[in-house]
Design a protein around this motif. Structure first.
Motif, PDB file in Angstrom:
ATOM      1  N   ALA A  77      57.955  26.019 -19.206  1.00  0.00           N
ATOM      2  CA  ALA A  77      58.178  25.959 -17.508  1.00  0.00           C
ATOM      3  C   ALA A  77      59.232  26.608 -17.392  1.00  0.00           C
ATOM      4  O   ALA A  77      59.820  26.129 -16.202  1.00  0.00           O
ATOM      5  CB  ALA A  77      58.238  24.574 -17.396  1.00  0.00           C
ATOM      6  N   ASP A  78      60.676  26.379 -18.263  1.00  0.00           N
ATOM      7  CA  ASP A  78      61.662  26.781 -17.508  1.00  0.00           C
ATOM      8  C   ASP A  78      61.955  27.723 -17.026  1.00  0.00           C
ATOM      9  O   ASP A  78      62.232  28.025 -15.656  1.00  0.00           O
ATOM     10  CB  ASP A  78      62.734  27.716 -19.259  1.00  0.00           C
ATOM     11  CG  ASP A  78      63.118  26.363 -20.099  1.00  0.00           C
ATOM     12  OD1 ASP A  78      62.774  24.847 -19.235  1.00  0.00           O
ATOM     13  OD2 ASP A  78      63.827  26.540 -21.760  1.00  0.00           O
ATOM     14  N   SER A  79      60.790  28.980 -17.053  1.00  0.00           N
ATOM     15  CA  SER A  79      60.441  29.964 -15.539  1.00  0.00           C
ATOM     16  C   SER A  79      60.243  29.605 -14.360  1.00  0.00           C
ATOM     17  O   SER A  79      60.568  30.089 -13.004  1.00  0.00           O
ATOM     18  CB  SER A  79      59.966  30.821 -16.065  1.00  0.00           C
ATOM     19  OG  SER A  79      58.339  30.227 -16.139  1.00  0.00           O
ATOM     20  N   ALA A  80      59.801  28.477 -13.993  1.00  0.00           N
ATOM     21  CA  ALA A  80      59.229  27.790 -12.834  1.00  0.00           C
ATOM     22  C   ALA A  80      60.564  26.597 -12.865  1.00  0.00           C
ATOM     23  O   ALA A  80      60.069  26.292 -11.880  1.00  0.00           O
ATOM     24  CB  ALA A  80      57.511  26.528 -13.565  1.00  0.00           C
ATOM     25  N   VAL A  81      61.386  26.740 -13.322  1.00  0.00           N
ATOM     26  CA  VAL A  81      62.687  25.447 -12.473  1.00  0.00           C
ATOM     27  C   VAL A  81      63.395  26.353 -12.149  1.00  0.00           C
ATOM     28  O   VAL A  81      64.270  27.558 -12.341  1.00  0.00           O
ATOM     29  CB  VAL A  81      63.412  24.648 -13.641  1.00  0.00           C
ATOM     30  CG1 VAL A  81      64.335  24.179 -13.459  1.00  0.00           C
ATOM     31  CG2 VAL A  81      62.388  24.431 -14.423  1.00  0.00           C
ATOM     32  N   ARG A  82      63.510  25.609 -10.545  1.00  0.00           N
ATOM     33  CA  ARG A  82      64.739  26.344  -9.520  1.00  0.00           C
ATOM     34  C   ARG A  82      65.353  24.680  -8.471  1.00  0.00           C
ATOM     35  O   ARG A  82      64.350  23.849  -8.378  1.00  0.00           O
ATOM     36  CB  ARG A  82      64.066  27.494  -8.907  1.00  0.00           C
ATOM     37  CG  ARG A  82      63.080  26.719  -7.688  1.00  0.00           C
ATOM     38  CD  ARG A  82      62.144  27.818  -6.710  1.00  0.00           C
ATOM     39  NE  ARG A  82      61.959  27.492  -6.127  1.00  0.00           N
ATOM     40  CZ  ARG A  82      61.261  28.164  -5.332  1.00  0.00           C
ATOM     41  NH1 ARG A  82      61.543  29.503  -5.393  1.00  0.00           N
ATOM     42  NH2 ARG A  82      60.286  28.105  -4.425  1.00  0.00           N
ATOM     43  N   TYR A  83      66.467  25.090  -8.059  1.00  0.00           N
ATOM     44  CA  TYR A  83      66.876  23.860  -7.442  1.00  0.00           C
ATOM     45  C   TYR A  83      66.570  24.443  -5.797  1.00  0.00           C
ATOM     46  O   TYR A  83      66.976  25.220  -5.975  1.00  0.00           O
ATOM     47  CB  TYR A  83      68.446  23.845  -8.241  1.00  0.00           C
ATOM     48  CG  TYR A  83      67.954  22.944  -9.393  1.00  0.00           C
ATOM     49  CD1 TYR A  83      67.688  21.511  -9.971  1.00  0.00           C
ATOM     50  CD2 TYR A  83      68.015  24.012 -10.804  1.00  0.00           C
ATOM     51  CE1 TYR A  83      68.003  21.582 -11.157  1.00  0.00           C
ATOM     52  CE2 TYR A  83      68.053  23.777 -12.100  1.00  0.00           C
ATOM     53  CZ  TYR A  83      67.784  22.573 -12.868  1.00  0.00           C
ATOM     54  OH  TYR A  83      67.494  22.405 -13.378  1.00  0.00           O
ATOM     55  N   GLY A 143      48.458  20.784 -23.514  1.00  0.00           N
ATOM     56  CA  GLY A 143      49.870  20.246 -23.414  1.00  0.00           C
ATOM     57  C   GLY A 143      50.529  19.507 -22.200  1.00  0.00           C
ATOM     58  O   GLY A 143      49.337  19.357 -21.377  1.00  0.00           O
ATOM     59  N   TYR A 144      51.316  18.400 -21.785  1.00  0.00           N
ATOM     60  CA  TYR A 144      51.941  18.319 -20.691  1.00  0.00           C
ATOM     61  C   TYR A 144      52.863  18.144 -20.620  1.00  0.00           C
ATOM     62  O   TYR A 144      54.317  18.278 -21.979  1.00  0.00           O
ATOM     63  CB  TYR A 144      51.397  16.741 -20.515  1.00  0.00           C
ATOM     64  CG  TYR A 144      51.632  16.186 -22.105  1.00  0.00           C
ATOM     65  CD1 TYR A 144      52.473  14.348 -21.149  1.00  0.00           C
ATOM     66  CD2 TYR A 144      51.101  15.717 -23.354  1.00  0.00           C
ATOM     67  CE1 TYR A 144      52.623  13.847 -22.757  1.00  0.00           C
ATOM     68  CE2 TYR A 144      51.276  14.838 -24.198  1.00  0.00           C
ATOM     69  CZ  TYR A 144      52.587  14.294 -23.525  1.00  0.00           C
ATOM     70  OH  TYR A 144      53.128  13.054 -24.794  1.00  0.00           O
ATOM     71  N   LEU A 145      53.724  18.145 -19.478  1.00  0.00           N
ATOM     72  CA  LEU A 145      54.548  18.167 -18.612  1.00  0.00           C
ATOM     73  C   LEU A 145      55.591  16.599 -18.874  1.00  0.00           C
ATOM     74  O   LEU A 145      55.027  15.547 -18.782  1.00  0.00           O
ATOM     75  CB  LEU A 145      55.758  18.541 -17.239  1.00  0.00           C
ATOM     76  CG  LEU A 145      55.340  19.979 -17.405  1.00  0.00           C
ATOM     77  CD1 LEU A 145      55.769  20.214 -15.528  1.00  0.00           C
ATOM     78  CD2 LEU A 145      56.264  20.762 -17.848  1.00  0.00           C
ATOM     79  N   GLU A 146      56.635  16.347 -19.000  1.00  0.00           N
ATOM     80  CA  GLU A 146      57.105  15.173 -19.542  1.00  0.00           C
ATOM     81  C   GLU A 146      57.579  14.504 -18.363  1.00  0.00           C
ATOM     82  O   GLU A 146      57.729  13.567 -18.531  1.00  0.00           O
ATOM     83  CB  GLU A 146      57.927  14.895 -20.788  1.00  0.00           C
ATOM     84  CG  GLU A 146      59.024  13.537 -20.919  1.00  0.00           C
ATOM     85  CD  GLU A 146      58.197  12.969 -20.943  1.00  0.00           C
ATOM     86  OE1 GLU A 146      58.450  11.647 -21.615  1.00  0.00           O
ATOM     87  OE2 GLU A 146      57.713  13.361 -22.272  1.00  0.00           O
ATOM     88  N   ALA A 147      58.125  15.868 -17.074  1.00  0.00           N
ATOM     89  CA  ALA A 147      58.218  14.866 -15.769  1.00  0.00           C
ATOM     90  C   ALA A 147      56.775  13.808 -15.369  1.00  0.00           C
ATOM     91  O   ALA A 147      57.124  12.909 -15.403  1.00  0.00           O
ATOM     92  CB  ALA A 147      58.863  15.904 -15.116  1.00  0.00           C
ATOM     93  N   ILE A 148      55.353  15.123 -15.617  1.00  0.00           N
ATOM     94  CA  ILE A 148      54.599  13.778 -15.057  1.00  0.00           C
ATOM     95  C   ILE A 148      54.176  13.211 -15.986  1.00  0.00           C
ATOM     96  O   ILE A 148      53.110  11.791 -15.529  1.00  0.00           O
ATOM     97  CB  ILE A 148      53.367  15.342 -14.841  1.00  0.00           C
ATOM     98  CG1 ILE A 148      53.709  15.800 -14.080  1.00  0.00           C
ATOM     99  CG2 ILE A 148      52.272  14.694 -14.974  1.00  0.00           C
ATOM    100  CD1 ILE A 148      52.585  17.587 -14.176  1.00  0.00           C
TER     101      ILE A 148
END
Length: 264
Positions: A77-83, A143-148
């Motif tokens: 998911a790093d590639s999907a992270v932007r701020y 898998g699952y995102l920890e944020a979710i």
């Protein structure tokens, strides 16, 4: 006509005759060779030292903090992270995610958590050095995102305020002390791991009795993850999981190898 000293070599005035000059010409190349060798040795030494420092840096970071540095903790998911920066404000009234239970609230939470389980490739699993439950059709791993996962816990904490409105969850022990403690730990660790460094301030406020008190002010710019962008990435990998029994019986392999299921 040129004078005698102009006809002689540049350093003739410091030498007697031409033999010393010839000797100097023979010695200079030797001196240059020695200097060149020393420069090459110095360059090689610097390159070797640079390589050693680069190779030992991750190990030093691990030993200093007891944890791996960010550049070796991989997530697909790093590639999907932007701020993005937006103006924060505190909502006095109920939001779509708070207040009395109602269909609109449940739908808002369901939409927020619709990508609770996502599909991961074998290559991504190898890069993470993790194992998980496999998809029955061979399309990947679960898998699952920890944020979710953390949002799932916030949702359960809200629902626990109105247990009578969620009898099915009560029957599944969703509001048990064990699950409550689990969610508190998930949120505590999540907040500390992803510490928000925004600085808030205070202001004087007069309450209904005329008493002056200070209140926190959360307004102002705030740097945040672009949630819509991250959720769009997760949606492309979403695995149907609305029905736990259907998920367990029809979608995942029963080889019982690897880790466990994400928050359903």
């Amino acid at each position: 006509m040129a004078s005698d000293h102009e006809k002689d070599p540049f350093i003739h005035g410091t030498l007697e005759g031409k033999k010393p000059y010839a000797r100097l010409r023979r010695e200079c190349p030797k001196r240059h060779t020695v200097l060149c060798v020393l420069h090459i040795l110095f360059l090689v030494l610097n390159i070797a030292l640079f390589i050693v420092i680069k190779l030992s840096a991750p190990a030093q970071a691990c030993s200093a903090s007891g944890q791996k540095p960010d550049n070796v903790v991989y997530s697909p998911a790093d590639s999907a992270v932007r701020y993005q920066v937006y103006q924060d404000k505190y909502d006095e009234g109920p939001t779509p995610f708070s207040g009395e239970p109602r269909p609109q609230l449940d739908n808002a939470w369901s939409k927020l958590l619709r990508s609770s389980m996502i599909r991961l490739s074998a290559e991504e699993m190898r890069r993470m050095n993790k194992s998980s439950v496999t998809m029955k059709d061979g399309s990947g791993y679960v898998g699952y995102l920890e944020a979710i996962h953390m949002l799932h816990c916030v949702k359960r904490m809200h629902q626990a305020q109105y247990p009578q409105m969620y009898p099915k969850l009560q029957a599944e022990d969703a509001f048990s002390t064990h699950h409550w403690n689990h969610c508190l730990e998930v949120l505590r660790k999540g907040i500390m791991c992803n510490a928000d460094t925004t600085i808030n301030t205070y202001y004087w406020h007069e309450d209904s009795t005329g008493k002056m008190m200070i209140k926190g002010d959360r307004t102002g710019p705030r740097k945040c993850t672009d949630w819509d962008h991250l959720q769009a990435w997760a949606e492309d990998r979403t695995i149907y999981g609305g029905d736990r029994e259907r998920f367990l019986e029809n979608l995942v392999s029963h080889d019982h190898e690897g880790g466990g299921l994400g928050p359903l």
